[in-house]
Design a protein around this motif. Structure first.
Motif, PDB file in Angstrom:
ATOM      1  N   LEU A  53      -6.732  12.503  20.184  1.00  0.00           N
ATOM      2  CA  LEU A  53      -6.108  11.676  19.154  1.00  0.00           C
ATOM      3  C   LEU A  53      -4.784  12.275  18.679  1.00  0.00           C
ATOM      4  O   LEU A  53      -3.772  11.576  18.577  1.00  0.00           O
ATOM      5  N   TYR A  60      -1.041  10.631  18.992  1.00  0.00           N
ATOM      6  CA  TYR A  60      -0.212  10.271  17.843  1.00  0.00           C
ATOM      7  C   TYR A  60       1.044  11.128  17.729  1.00  0.00           C
ATOM      8  O   TYR A  60       2.100  10.639  17.316  1.00  0.00           O
ATOM      9  N   ILE A  95      -7.466  10.088  12.410  1.00  0.00           N
ATOM     10  CA  ILE A  95      -7.835  11.474  12.716  1.00  0.00           C
ATOM     11  C   ILE A  95      -8.901  11.978  11.750  1.00  0.00           C
ATOM     12  O   ILE A  95      -9.850  12.664  12.147  1.00  0.00           O
TER      13      ILE A  95
END
Length: 319
Positions: free
Chosen positions: A309, A313, A267
């Protein structure tokens, strides 16, 4: 997916509110300067100090993550500099700023609030480790290459000794680094983290996310698309897609780190180009229009890429 959107959308809405306030001139340049000073010199150092002081240095620091992350960064920096030098015909100083644009992320004003909002205190250890090394490595390297080029051209470069001294001074007076060092020393000492200190750092830490995001939004009003846009967009693709893809491969397949730490690294790698790239370009009078384009366009693109992202996650990492 909806949980992650609940994390990310408010973050970008705060940035948008700052952008609107800046566009309507509700925030003066002096007010923005004061807010930025508060974030950079007080709020973020307090949060870093608090994190380090209450952590465990013996088990927290993992140099394999730092080495993997910045090995990718330096490799891309070198490749980008060669690309600028031999494909676009830039001088060394222009190529260095271009390379910095492809690697130097907005880790403080955007990466920090995003990771903290998504993962809370659990994400702070890898976050602080990676943030601590960005400026000393990438900004120092860019400055040295640029100053060397200026010295070679006889245009007022400082010389190697002066460069090293000024860089050392800048690094050791950096409030981010000082916050980390102070927190580490406090943890290793026998001092008690008393209630007053706990409350004081907690109040300052709570201001990091809203103040950093709002000031980022206001600052974005100063940027516009200009210069060679094809070259600028190539840098943006390298910074926001290629860089995090390589980091993801390394942290999930090559080195052994906790999945959350690996996610934080990816990230952070995907963060848009930091404003220091434009500031440095402006300082040396090179690559300014393209640097502004890179900062603005990468920030806009990151709304999509970073959101995806974090959405991924947040949903796949073990709870």
């Amino acid at each position: 997916m909806f949980v992650s959107l609940e994390i990310v959308i408010p973050v970008f809405l705060v940035i948008l509110s700052g952008y609107v306030a800046g566009k309507r001139h509700w925030v003066s340049s002096s007010a923005l300067k004061g807010l930025s000073f508060f974030v950079y010199y007080l709020a973020i150092p307090a949060l870093l100090f608090r994190t380090m002081a209450q952590g465990n240095l013996s088990s927290d620091i993992d140099f394999s993550l730092i080495i993997a992350f910045y090995s990718v960064s330096l490799t891309i920096f070198i490749c980008s500099a060669f690309l600028g030098r031999f494909l676009y015909g830039h001088g060394l100083k222009e190529a260095a700023v271009m390379a910095m644009g492809a690697t130097y992320g907005n880790l403080l004003l955007l990466g920090f609030p995003l990771v903290y909002s998504a993962f809370g205190d659990e994400g702070m250890v890898p976050l602080t480790m990676l943030i601590a090394f960005q400026a000393p490595i990438l900004m120092a390297l860019t400055s040295m290459l640029t100053e060397y080029d200026l010295s070679r051209e006889g245009n007022g470069g400082q010389g190697v000794k002066a460069i090293m001294l000024s860089l050392a001074k800048a690094i050791w007076s950096n409030p981010i680094i000082l916050g980390l060092i102070a927190g580490g020393i406090f943890q290793l000492s026998s001092f008690e983290f008393i209630a007053i200190l706990d409350r004081f750092t907690s109040i300052l830490s709570g201001a990091v996310v809203p103040c950093a995001l709002f000031s980022l939004g206001v600052s974005l009003t100063e940027f516009k698309l200009a210069g060679d846009l094809k070259q600028s967009f190539l840098i943006v693709i390298v910074k926001t897609i290629i860089y995090p893809s390589i980091v993801a491969f390394l942290v999930f397949n090559v080195i052994e780190v906790p999945p959350l730490w690996a996610a934080v690294a990816v990230i952070l790698a995907a963060q848009p180009t930091g404003m220091n790239v434009f500031i440095l370009a402006q300082q040396y009078g090179v690559f300014t229009a393209r640097a502004a384009s890179v900062v603005l366009s990468s920030t806009i693109l990151s709304v999509v890429t970073v959101t995806l992202l974090i959405a991924y996650y947040v949903n796949v990492l073990p709870k």
